[in-house]
Design an enzyme around this catalytic site. Structure first.
Site, PDB file in Angstrom:
ATOM      1  N   CYS A 162      41.440   9.056  44.958  1.00  0.00           N
ATOM      2  CA  CYS A 162      42.110   8.330  43.868  1.00  0.00           C
ATOM      3  C   CYS A 162      42.301   9.216  42.643  1.00  0.00           C
ATOM      4  O   CYS A 162      42.962   8.804  41.685  1.00  0.00           O
ATOM      5  CB  CYS A 162      41.319   7.093  43.491  1.00  0.00           C
ATOM      6  SG  CYS A 162      40.676   6.225  44.920  1.00  0.00           S
ATOM      7  N   HIS A 200      47.207   0.019  41.271  1.00  0.00           N
ATOM      8  CA  HIS A 200      46.507   1.266  41.578  1.00  0.00           C
ATOM      9  C   HIS A 200      47.104   1.928  42.818  1.00  0.00           C
ATOM     10  O   HIS A 200      46.504   1.897  43.896  1.00  0.00           O
ATOM     11  CB  HIS A 200      45.017   0.963  41.756  1.00  0.00           C
ATOM     12  CG  HIS A 200      44.145   2.155  41.993  1.00  0.00           C
ATOM     13  ND1 HIS A 200      44.467   3.436  41.590  1.00  0.00           N
ATOM     14  CD2 HIS A 200      42.936   2.259  42.608  1.00  0.00           C
ATOM     15  CE1 HIS A 200      43.497   4.265  41.949  1.00  0.00           C
ATOM     16  NE2 HIS A 200      42.570   3.584  42.577  1.00  0.00           N
TER      17      HIS A 200
END
Ligand SMILES: [Zn+2]
Lengths: 131, 387
Positions: free
Chosen positions: B85, B334
């Site tokens: 991420c 996200h």
């Protein structure tokens, strides 16, 4: 998971074989190839860890990991072993509400999962509360 | 080393974008950034693309070449950067290093993830590959599960409550409501969060960031050439990166991310500022507990006080320390590889005074904080207005 990938880790998963550094005497689990403290000056030897420890944190998993759906909800914990290292492990044979941080557990041999109907059955450790 | 400035930013809509492909997404963000900078594609010297796992999400690797190709930029040097991420933040850092070193002048840092072409179980499984497969995932660990372990310990050590966690979601949904690019335009209450379905207790559905498609892009230039393109160049004042053990159980603490602490130290030192000088920050709130730990680890409050600080409203849009004005990962969405770049887009836009209804009053110095996995990587950038 391929059979070979599972088979390679059997000593650690079945018998908690980690490493001990001949230089700084630190015990590690899972086994390492280089001591993070001494790097190449420390020679690592296999070390059989004791299976007792304490719960440092836990969570009740409702949205299961792939392959763990039929076990949900299950308790996942981080257990700090008496020998030093911590492991991530399920806590088995109890109600979720019985579990608390600080509880003593022992790691026991359990079935972890299976590759489909006819696939390999995986085994490993799970924690069991010691009253 | 040369000073580096941001001269253009571009962002796509974030969300479940079934009608938009990976290539279209990337181009949309790229074209917006080029137009914003007023630069021609042929002037670009190199590109870095943050992408966690196109291989798992759309069965496509080698996306650096794909992106360069469809942007009409071959034979530009194109590099894909992966750190779960934190892929976007790391792509930005490498683009900054390329300009700072003098090797390249005009460099693109982009990030993209197309996550909704596979089923949710596939997507959460793909995300779990950022954890240790042999010693965490083998035992049944999930990403929410790992953050839940941190949350439970944080509650145990500092008295943080589930209501404290819920307040992060409430605030970030409020900010996202004012962001046209955000995935959610839906305000939630503390009760909504508390009553949402259990994911990995104490984390519930509304404590978790969603699965998102999206892309983001920034264009960098040497500071001395930035004014050829913009009247408001935003300087990169500091950059910091650190690693930590990939397994949560191997770390010394469960109540904070040491990679964040270490990366922040480096970035603060380089920018010659401290936590008090940061006017606003985009922090990595993949789960509500992650924002609470981040504001502590970045030094905005004492370790353990993050929940209280949030519940007291000290991180809202109108507070002295606005956190996640974009809506954060929680409200804005996200798309993992894009997140680190999207954070930079928000900070640059705030420092320029271009964020409309969510514009904060004093925005001279801003920070982005991007985390990979459960904390195995952290990347931090500090931006400053050039004037
Ligand atoms: Zn050693």
């Amino acid at each position: 998971m391929s059979v070979a990938r599972f088979w390679r880790e059997i000593p650690s998963r079945y018998n908690l074989i980690g490493s001990k550094c001949g230089n700084c005497n630190k015990i590690m689990f899972p086994p390492r190839f280089i001591c993070p403290y001494c790097r190449r000056t420390g020679k690592l030897e296999p070390y059989n860890l004791r299976k007792k420890g304490k719960i440092v944190s836990y969570t009740v998993v409702h949205a299961a990991a792939n392959g763990f759906e039929e076990q949900a909800p299950y308790t996942l914990a981080i257990v700090e072993l008496d020998d030093g290292p911590s492991v991530t492990t399920q806590i088995t044979d109890c109600n979720h509400s019985e579990i608390n941080i600080g509880d003593t557990v022992e790691l026991v041999f359990r079935r972890m999962g299976q590759d489909g109907e006819d696939g390999v059955i995986y085994y490993g450790y799970k924690g069991r509360l010691l009253k | 080393m040369r000073d580096v400035a941001v001269i253009g930013v571009g962002l796509t809509k974030f969300g479940e974008l079934w009608d938009v492909s990976f290539r279209e997404l990337m181009l949309e963000a790229g074209v917006r950034a080029l137009e914003d900078a007023g630069i021609d594609g042929r002037q670009l010297d190199a590109m870095y693309t943050g992408n966690m796992s196109a291989g798992q999400f759309i069965n496509q690797e080698h996306v650096s070449s794909l992106v360069a190709d469809h942007a009409g930029l071959v034979p530009i040097p194109a590099t894909r950067v992966e750190a779960a991420c934190a892929s976007g933040g790391l792509a930005l850092r490498h683009a900054i290093i390329a300009v700072a070193s003098g090797l390249h002048d005009f460099v693109v840092a982009s990030g993209i993830e197309k996550m909704t072409d596979i089923m949710t179980a596939g997507a959460t499984g793909a995300l779990a590959t950022a954890a240790d497969q042999e010693w965490e995932v083998y035992q049944g660990a999930t990403f929410p599960g790992l953050y839940a372990l941190m949350a439970r310990r944080h509650m145990y050590e500092f008295g943080t409550t589930e209501e404290h966690l819920a307040n992060v979601a409430v605030k970030n949904h409020e900010n996202a409501f004012l962001n046209p690019c955000a995935q959610y335009h839906l305000k939630v209450s503390v009760e909504d969060v508390m009553n949402s379905s259990p994911v990995s207790l104490p984390l519930k559905l509304l404590d978790c960031s969603p699965i998102t498609d999206g892309a983001a892009c920034v264009i960098l230039a040497p500071a001395e050439k930035a004014r050829m393109f913009t009247d408001t160049p935003i300087l990169v004042a500091g950059t910091g990166q650190a690693s930590d053990h990939i397994s949560l159980h191997s770390r010394t603490s469960l109540t904070g991310l040491n990679a964040t602490v270490e990366a922040a130290k480096v970035a603060y030192k380089m920018a010659k500022v401290g936590p008090k000088d940061i006017d606003l920050a985009e922090v990595h709130d993949c789960f509500t507990i992650a924002e609470i730990m981040a504001i502590e680890d970045l030094g905005f409050c004492k370790k353990g006080d993050g929940g209280k600080m949030t519940a007291e409203g000290q991180t809202t849009l109108n507070s002295a320390k606005p956190i996640n004005t974009s809506g954060g990962l929680k409200g804005k969405g996200h798309p993992v590889g894009a997140t680190g770049i999207a954070q930079a887009v928000e900070i640059v836009s705030q420092l320029r005074g271009e964020t409309g209804k969510r514009q904060i009053n004093k925005a001279d110095v801003g920070m982005t904080h991007n985390v990979g996995g459960s904390g195995g990587t952290a990347v931090i950038h500090i931006f400053r207005r050039a004037d």
